[in-house]
Scaffold this motif. Structure first.
Motif, PDB file in Angstrom:
ATOM      1  N   GLN A  49       0.831  -1.197   0.000  1.00 22.86           N
ATOM      2  CA  GLN A  49       0.000   0.000   0.000  1.00 22.86           C
ATOM      3  C   GLN A  49       0.870   1.253   0.000  1.00 22.86           C
ATOM      4  O   GLN A  49       1.908   1.316   0.653  1.00 22.86           O
ATOM      5  CB  GLN A  49      -0.926  -0.010   1.217  1.00 22.86           C
ATOM      6  CG  GLN A  49      -2.004  -1.081   1.138  1.00 22.86           C
ATOM      7  CD  GLN A  49      -3.101  -0.851   2.152  1.00 22.86           C
ATOM      8  OE1 GLN A  49      -2.923  -0.146   3.130  1.00 22.86           O
ATOM      9  NE2 GLN A  49      -4.252  -1.444   1.904  1.00 22.86           N
ATOM     10  N   THR A  75      -8.403   1.262  -9.853  1.00 23.62           N
ATOM     11  CA  THR A  75      -8.888  -0.042  -9.382  1.00 23.62           C
ATOM     12  C   THR A  75      -7.803  -0.834  -8.655  1.00 23.62           C
ATOM     13  O   THR A  75      -8.014  -2.009  -8.348  1.00 23.62           O
ATOM     14  CB  THR A  75      -9.411  -0.860 -10.573  1.00 23.62           C
ATOM     15  OG1 THR A  75      -8.370  -0.979 -11.560  1.00 23.62           O
ATOM     16  CG2 THR A  75     -10.627  -0.183 -11.201  1.00 23.62           C
ATOM     17  N   ASN A  77      -5.940  -1.781  -5.483  1.00 20.14           N
ATOM     18  CA  ASN A  77      -6.170  -1.681  -4.040  1.00 20.14           C
ATOM     19  C   ASN A  77      -4.929  -1.249  -3.269  1.00 20.14           C
ATOM     20  O   ASN A  77      -5.039  -0.827  -2.112  1.00 20.14           O
ATOM     21  CB  ASN A  77      -6.670  -3.024  -3.500  1.00 20.14           C
ATOM     22  CG  ASN A  77      -8.068  -3.350  -3.982  1.00 20.14           C
ATOM     23  OD1 ASN A  77      -8.870  -2.446  -4.254  1.00 20.14           O
ATOM     24  ND2 ASN A  77      -8.371  -4.636  -4.131  1.00 20.14           N
ATOM     25  N   ARG A  80      -3.736   3.802  -2.001  1.00 15.28           N
ATOM     26  CA  ARG A  80      -4.689   4.280  -1.009  1.00 15.28           C
ATOM     27  C   ARG A  80      -5.203   5.683  -1.326  1.00 15.28           C
ATOM     28  O   ARG A  80      -6.310   6.051  -0.927  1.00 15.28           O
ATOM     29  CB  ARG A  80      -4.038   4.273   0.380  1.00 15.28           C
ATOM     30  CG  ARG A  80      -3.786   2.878   0.938  1.00 15.28           C
ATOM     31  CD  ARG A  80      -5.095   2.190   1.327  1.00 15.28           C
ATOM     32  NE  ARG A  80      -5.846   3.011   2.257  1.00 15.28           N
ATOM     33  CZ  ARG A  80      -5.656   3.022   3.586  1.00 15.28           C
ATOM     34  NH1 ARG A  80      -4.722   2.251   4.111  1.00 15.28           N
ATOM     35  NH2 ARG A  80      -6.393   3.775   4.364  1.00 15.28           N
ATOM     36  N   ALA A  81      -4.390   6.485  -1.992  1.00 16.74           N
ATOM     37  CA  ALA A  81      -4.770   7.855  -2.319  1.00 16.74           C
ATOM     38  C   ALA A  81      -3.875   8.344  -3.445  1.00 16.74           C
ATOM     39  O   ALA A  81      -2.826   7.762  -3.729  1.00 16.74           O
ATOM     40  CB  ALA A  81      -4.650   8.770  -1.106  1.00 16.74           C
ATOM     41  N   ILE A 106     -10.870   8.479 -10.519  1.00 11.00           N
ATOM     42  CA  ILE A 106     -10.214   7.973  -9.304  1.00 11.00           C
ATOM     43  C   ILE A 106     -10.916   8.497  -8.056  1.00 11.00           C
ATOM     44  O   ILE A 106     -11.121   7.771  -7.079  1.00 11.00           O
ATOM     45  CB  ILE A 106      -8.726   8.377  -9.300  1.00 11.00           C
ATOM     46  CG1 ILE A 106      -7.984   7.685 -10.431  1.00 11.00           C
ATOM     47  CG2 ILE A 106      -8.079   8.040  -7.958  1.00 11.00           C
ATOM     48  CD1 ILE A 106      -6.525   8.077 -10.545  1.00 11.00           C
ATOM     49  N   HIS A 109     -13.569   6.679  -6.151  1.00  9.01           N
ATOM     50  CA  HIS A 109     -13.257   5.448  -5.412  1.00  9.01           C
ATOM     51  C   HIS A 109     -12.282   5.659  -4.257  1.00  9.01           C
ATOM     52  O   HIS A 109     -12.281   4.875  -3.311  1.00  9.01           O
ATOM     53  CB  HIS A 109     -12.660   4.413  -6.376  1.00  9.01           C
ATOM     54  CG  HIS A 109     -13.528   4.083  -7.545  1.00  9.01           C
ATOM     55  ND1 HIS A 109     -14.657   3.298  -7.449  1.00  9.01           N
ATOM     56  CD2 HIS A 109     -13.447   4.464  -8.847  1.00  9.01           C
ATOM     57  CE1 HIS A 109     -15.225   3.186  -8.636  1.00  9.01           C
ATOM     58  NE2 HIS A 109     -14.518   3.891  -9.503  1.00  9.01           N
ATOM     59  N   LYS A 110     -11.435   6.689  -4.335  1.00 10.31           N
ATOM     60  CA  LYS A 110     -10.416   6.883  -3.302  1.00 10.31           C
ATOM     61  C   LYS A 110     -10.048   8.353  -3.218  1.00 10.31           C
ATOM     62  O   LYS A 110     -10.357   9.136  -4.133  1.00 10.31           O
ATOM     63  CB  LYS A 110      -9.193   6.018  -3.594  1.00 10.31           C
ATOM     64  CG  LYS A 110      -8.559   6.229  -4.938  1.00 10.31           C
ATOM     65  CD  LYS A 110      -7.515   5.143  -5.229  1.00 10.31           C
ATOM     66  CE  LYS A 110      -8.149   3.785  -5.399  1.00 10.31           C
ATOM     67  NZ  LYS A 110      -7.200   2.701  -5.640  1.00 10.31           N
ATOM     68  N   PRO A 111      -9.378   8.753  -2.131  1.00 13.08           N
ATOM     69  CA  PRO A 111      -9.073  10.177  -1.946  1.00 13.08           C
ATOM     70  C   PRO A 111      -8.084  10.712  -2.985  1.00 13.08           C
ATOM     71  O   PRO A 111      -7.142  10.026  -3.376  1.00 13.08           O
ATOM     72  CB  PRO A 111      -8.453  10.229  -0.546  1.00 13.08           C
ATOM     73  CG  PRO A 111      -8.849   8.948   0.115  1.00 13.08           C
ATOM     74  CD  PRO A 111      -8.979   7.942  -0.973  1.00 13.08           C
ATOM     75  N   ARG A 254      -9.207  11.001   5.865  1.00  8.97           N
ATOM     76  CA  ARG A 254      -9.456   9.847   4.990  1.00  8.97           C
ATOM     77  C   ARG A 254      -8.764   8.583   5.476  1.00  8.97           C
ATOM     78  O   ARG A 254      -8.729   7.577   4.774  1.00  8.97           O
ATOM     79  CB  ARG A 254      -8.988  10.167   3.561  1.00  8.97           C
ATOM     80  CG  ARG A 254      -9.798  11.265   2.877  1.00  8.97           C
ATOM     81  CD  ARG A 254     -11.255  10.839   2.681  1.00  8.97           C
ATOM     82  NE  ARG A 254     -11.994  11.805   1.894  1.00  8.97           N
ATOM     83  CZ  ARG A 254     -12.665  12.838   2.388  1.00  8.97           C
ATOM     84  NH1 ARG A 254     -12.659  13.041   3.711  1.00  8.97           N
ATOM     85  NH2 ARG A 254     -13.334  13.673   1.617  1.00  8.97           N
ATOM     86  N   VAL A 256      -5.708   7.669   5.764  1.00  6.55           N
ATOM     87  CA  VAL A 256      -4.566   7.195   4.968  1.00  6.55           C
ATOM     88  C   VAL A 256      -3.316   7.524   5.772  1.00  6.55           C
ATOM     89  O   VAL A 256      -2.913   8.690   5.852  1.00  6.55           O
ATOM     90  CB  VAL A 256      -4.518   7.883   3.589  1.00  6.55           C
ATOM     91  CG1 VAL A 256      -3.302   7.404   2.795  1.00  6.55           C
ATOM     92  CG2 VAL A 256      -5.800   7.618   2.814  1.00  6.55           C
TER      93      VAL A 256
END
Length: 304
Positions: A49, A75, A77, A80-81, A106, A109-111, A254, A256
């Motif tokens: 990550q 997409t 995983n 993370r951001a 993007i 789905h994520k920050p 968020r 993260v």
């Protein structure tokens, strides 16, 4: 006891040859590694990550490989951001739109956070709009919301030089604007319609990204630039700060962790990176050991 001039010259020539062969050997080594790993293969994004950084600098144009990497990150995983680091005076409208669209996908789905450097103007400001948080330095130059089309018309100069351009166009607007004749009223009206439509698109992007009324955006979208402090007061950014503040916001809002590593987006293949590294190594060797030392001394030696 000093060496004879001829002996010194021979030593310099020998060193130059050795440097050249050393550079060729390095290039051959990296070339062999590139063949082993394959020029077409691309590294997958690391499995651990991390926060993905997208550096954007210089003139913004559409870059297919960057867009593909961003689509993959949406997409992935392990990402993370996304942190968009902007230092750009702008670019093409289509280039800004393509990056804006990819970052917006993007952000669903994520920050996504944007950090503005010295300049983030025009298309450089546009691509910050999908971010959930936009940071700038107090002295950042940003804004410049608008669209520009420039041309030059030199018909009078050509007349003085006795040059008569011959233009064959399929219609009266095909050569508008033109270097060879003034802009006609019909041509100006047509180009104004194009600029007006592009401007409306830009205003809509800012209104959606900053959650502003479009009329409010239009009062700010007259092409002027703002400092970071002025942009904060006008609501064009969210906070003063840089990457440190962006990471702190990601951690607090968020979840993260700030301990996660940051990795720059990479669009080059393994072979391209190897060859680039080899080229850089060779150039450093040649410039520092060959050109940087021998050539100047061989050309000019101060008397002692």
């Amino acid at each position: 006891m000093s060496l004879e001039p001829d002996l010194l010259a021979d030593r310099r020539r020998l060193r130059g040859r050795l440097t050249l062969w050393r550079g060729l050997a390095i290039l051959a080594l990296f070339g062999a590694l590139a063949l082993v790993f394959g020029s077409g293969a691309r590294d997958a994004l690391p499995g651990a990550q991390h926060v993905l950084r997208l550096p954007v600098s210089g003139t913004i144009t559409e870059d297919r490989r960057v867009l593909e990497a961003l689509d993959a990150a949406a997409t992935d995983n392990s990402v993370r951001a996304v942190l968009v680091a902007i230092d750009s005076p702008g670019g093409t409208m289509a280039g800004g739109e393509s990056l804006h669209t990819a970052l917006a996908r993007i952000a669903r789905h994520k920050p996504v956070v944007a950090v503005m450097g010295a300049t983030a103007a025009s298309a450089g400001y546009m691509i910050a709009m999908p971010a959930q948080r936009v940071f700038a330095r107090e002295s950042t130059v940003t804004g410049s919301i608008g669209v520009l089309l420039q041309s030059v018309e030199i018909s009078q100069l050509l007349d003085r030089l006795g040059i008569q351009p011959q233009v064959i166009a399929s219609g009266p607007l095909k050569d508008q604007p033109s270097l060879f004749r003034p802009l006609t009223e019909e041509g100006r009206a047509a180009l104004n319609r194009v600029i007006g439509d592009l401007y409306a698109q830009f205003v809509a992007i800012v209104a959606a990204g900053r959650h502003m009324d479009p009329e409010r955006v239009r009062t700010l979208a007259d092409g002027r630039v703002f400092t970071g402090r002025q942009a904060l007061e006008a609501g064009l950014i969210d906070a003063i700060g840089g990457e440190r503040e962006a990471r702190a916001w990601l951690a607090a809002e968020r979840q993260v962790p700030e301990s996660l590593p940051i990795r720059d987006i990479e669009t080059r293949s393994r072979a391209e990176r190897l060859l680039s590294s080899a080229t850089e190594s060779i150039m450093k060797t040649l410039l520092s050991e060959w050109l940087g030392v021998d050539a100047p001394l061989a050309v000019w030696q101060p008397a002692r």
